[in-house]
Design a protein around this motif. Structure first.
Motif, mmCIF file in Angstrom:
data_model
loop_
_atom_site.group_PDB
_atom_site.id
_atom_site.type_symbol
_atom_site.label_atom_id
_atom_site.label_comp_id
_atom_site.label_asym_id
_atom_site.label_seq_id
_atom_site.Cartn_x
_atom_site.Cartn_y
_atom_site.Cartn_z
ATOM 1 N N ASN A 1 8.340 -12.292 -5.328
ATOM 2 C CA ASN A 1 9.729 -11.551 -6.095
ATOM 3 C C ASN A 1 10.198 -10.604 -7.025
ATOM 4 O O ASN A 1 10.411 -9.338 -6.962
ATOM 5 N N SER A 2 9.148 -10.932 -7.585
ATOM 6 C CA SER A 2 8.638 -9.683 -8.667
ATOM 7 C C SER A 2 8.105 -8.254 -8.929
ATOM 8 O O SER A 2 8.397 -7.342 -9.233
ATOM 9 N N LEU A 3 7.511 -8.500 -7.620
ATOM 10 C CA LEU A 3 6.808 -7.197 -6.807
ATOM 11 C C LEU A 3 8.090 -6.956 -5.710
ATOM 12 O O LEU A 3 7.936 -4.869 -6.122
ATOM 13 N N VAL A 4 8.823 -7.584 -5.424
ATOM 14 C CA VAL A 4 10.109 -6.399 -4.626
ATOM 15 C C VAL A 4 11.243 -6.168 -5.762
ATOM 16 O O VAL A 4 12.014 -5.131 -5.413
ATOM 17 N N ARG A 5 11.357 -6.729 -6.603
ATOM 18 C CA ARG A 5 12.412 -6.437 -7.886
ATOM 19 C C ARG A 5 11.709 -4.951 -7.926
ATOM 20 O O ARG A 5 12.221 -4.564 -8.845
ATOM 21 N N HIS A 6 10.850 -5.125 -7.892
ATOM 22 C CA HIS A 6 9.534 -3.257 -9.019
ATOM 23 C C HIS A 6 9.650 -2.255 -7.755
ATOM 24 O O HIS A 6 8.326 -1.629 -7.395
ATOM 25 N N PRO B 1 0.984 -1.286 -0.318
ATOM 26 C CA PRO B 1 -0.349 0.154 -0.074
ATOM 27 C C PRO B 1 0.951 1.242 0.146
ATOM 28 O O PRO B 1 0.180 2.033 0.281
ATOM 29 N N VAL B 2 2.412 0.909 -0.029
ATOM 30 C CA VAL B 2 3.050 2.717 0.580
ATOM 31 C C VAL B 2 3.942 2.554 -0.845
ATOM 32 O O VAL B 2 3.631 3.613 -1.228
ATOM 33 N N ALA B 3 4.609 1.111 -1.317
ATOM 34 C CA ALA B 3 4.735 1.221 -3.077
ATOM 35 C C ALA B 3 3.440 1.884 -4.139
ATOM 36 O O ALA B 3 3.956 2.180 -5.092
ATOM 37 N N ARG B 4 2.526 1.623 -3.737
ATOM 38 C CA ARG B 4 0.932 1.504 -4.234
ATOM 39 C C ARG B 4 1.241 0.533 -5.567
ATOM 40 O O ARG B 4 1.842 0.977 -7.082
ATOM 41 N N ILE B 5 1.797 -1.170 -5.416
ATOM 42 C CA ILE B 5 2.250 -1.936 -6.702
ATOM 43 C C ILE B 5 1.441 -3.122 -5.683
ATOM 44 O O ILE B 5 1.265 -3.400 -4.710
ATOM 45 N N GLY B 6 1.173 -3.606 -6.767
ATOM 46 C CA GLY B 6 0.726 -5.210 -6.828
ATOM 47 C C GLY B 6 0.477 -5.933 -7.653
ATOM 48 O O GLY B 6 0.990 -5.872 -9.080
ATOM 49 N N GLY B 7 0.196 -7.314 -7.235
ATOM 50 C CA GLY B 7 0.068 -8.257 -7.697
ATOM 51 C C GLY B 7 -1.017 -9.755 -8.423
ATOM 52 O O GLY B 7 -1.569 -9.297 -7.367
ATOM 53 N N MET B 8 -1.046 -9.956 -9.525
ATOM 54 C CA MET B 8 -2.151 -11.433 -8.840
ATOM 55 C C MET B 8 -1.320 -12.869 -9.380
ATOM 56 O O MET B 8 -0.858 -12.601 -10.690
ATOM 57 N N ASN B 9 -1.364 -13.624 -8.868
ATOM 58 C CA ASN B 9 -1.312 -15.082 -9.531
ATOM 59 C C ASN B 9 -2.213 -15.672 -9.622
ATOM 60 O O ASN B 9 -3.408 -15.368 -9.082
#
Length: 178
Positions: free
Chosen positions: A81-86, A46-54
């Motif tokens: 890992n993808s979220l952390v990389r971004h 919620p801070v970086a405002r990035i997310g994803g779905m699998n």
């Protein structure tokens, strides 16, 4: 950046199938999937405002298969890992989970196993689960807005025909085949 995906997306809307995942950070980005007994995990920071779905098929599978992203633990690690990389921080991740329906009564309890797996995985990794819709007998269409952490589902009534598997019993007859 808008949508980042392991697959080609259509503008700000990305559809993922079994074994796939996608991430995004734009407010207009929507990631969607359709689930039966499979499970989709929506994760966001919620801070970086990035997310994803699998979208995964089963909790575990053979280690030698090439489609290991169809299995829970690997699918979760790929997404995290993808979220952390971004730019996401693992300790800030939040989750919502969907799926795990019993689509074929009496044949398998894959949906239940998937639901139990994802909840125990999130607890073990200290990722809070803010919402869940697991189990039942209906398929679901799920849409996730990753930058906002908002998800919505629509139950798919046409898939409500739960097939009951009845064991075949051997019958005797006076007919002899030779």
């Amino acid at each position: 950046m808008t949508a980042i995906s392991e697959k080609q997306n259509a503008g700000n809307r990305t559809y993922i199938a079994q074994g796939e995942y996608a991430i995004g950070d734009g407010e207009e980005v929507v990631i969607s999937t359709i689930l039966g007994s499979c499970v989709a995990t929506c994760l966001w920071d919620p801070v970086a405002r990035i997310g994803g779905m699998n979208h995964f098929l089963l909790p575990e599978g053979p280690a030698m298969r090439s489609d290991v992203s169809s299995f829970g633990a690997h699918a979760m690690e790929l997404l995290i890992n993808s979220l952390v990389r971004h730019g996401a921080r693992r300790e800030r991740l939040r989750a919502k989970v969907f799926g795990g329906a019993e689509m074929y009564k009496g044949l398998t309890d894959a949906g239940t196993q998937n639901g139990m797996f994802v909840l125990s995985y999130l607890a073990r990794e200290n990722i809070p689960c803010d919402g869940q819709s697991l189990g039942g007998t209906l398929a679901r269409r799920v849409e996730f807005m990753p930058a906002l952490g908002k998800a919505r589902q629509k139950l798919v009534p046409d898939a409500s025909l739960v097939v009951e598997i009845v064991p075949v019993t051997e019958q005797t007859s006076d007919l002899e085949l030779f």
